[in-house]
Motif scaffolding. Structure first.
Motif: not given
Length: 124
Positions: A29-30, A23-24, A62-64, A33-35
């Motif tokens: 992409p969103q 899901r992450f 961690n996921a990022l 874009a927010a970051i």
């Protein structure tokens, strides 16, 4: 009321059976874009939680990190091996023999005399 058939049940489960990482990854992409717009990680985590993807701050970071690494590896998988080698040193030959002669005793014993190698003349 009629009993739901298997197709309806499976369709309802399709959204819930997905792993947190999947899901992450689908929202990445969103998230990126927010970051880039300057949205704080805490705000992104709150938005994800509102959508049903509950993550702690550590899990999010961690996921990022994992997804960024995965993208880097897709772009240049061969770059990892040469990443830490400076360009000037990449083409230099590696010295495998000492500058001074090694005694036959050290050759027989299987030991290398690093002192002689270190103190020998440099072959430039």
């Amino acid at each position: 009321m009629s009993k739901p058939d298997a197709n309806q049940l499976l369709a309802a489960l399709a959204g819930t059976g997905e792993s947190k990482a999947a899901r992450f990854r689908s929202l990445l992409p969103q998230i990126k874009a927010a970051i880039e717009r300057g949205v704080r990680h805490a705000q992104i985590i709150e938005a994800l939680a509102a959508d049903g993807l509950h993550m702690s701050h550590v899990e999010f970071r961690n996921a990022l990190y994992r997804e960024r690494r995965r993208e880097e590896n897709k772009k240049a998988p061969h770059a990892q091996a040469t990443q830490n080698i400076p360009a000037s040193a990449a083409n230099m030959p590696i010295a495998t023999t000492p500058a001074t002669k090694t005694s036959p005793q050290s050759i027989r014993s299987g030991r290398f005399d690093y002192g002689k190698f270190r103190d020998g003349k440099t072959k430039w």
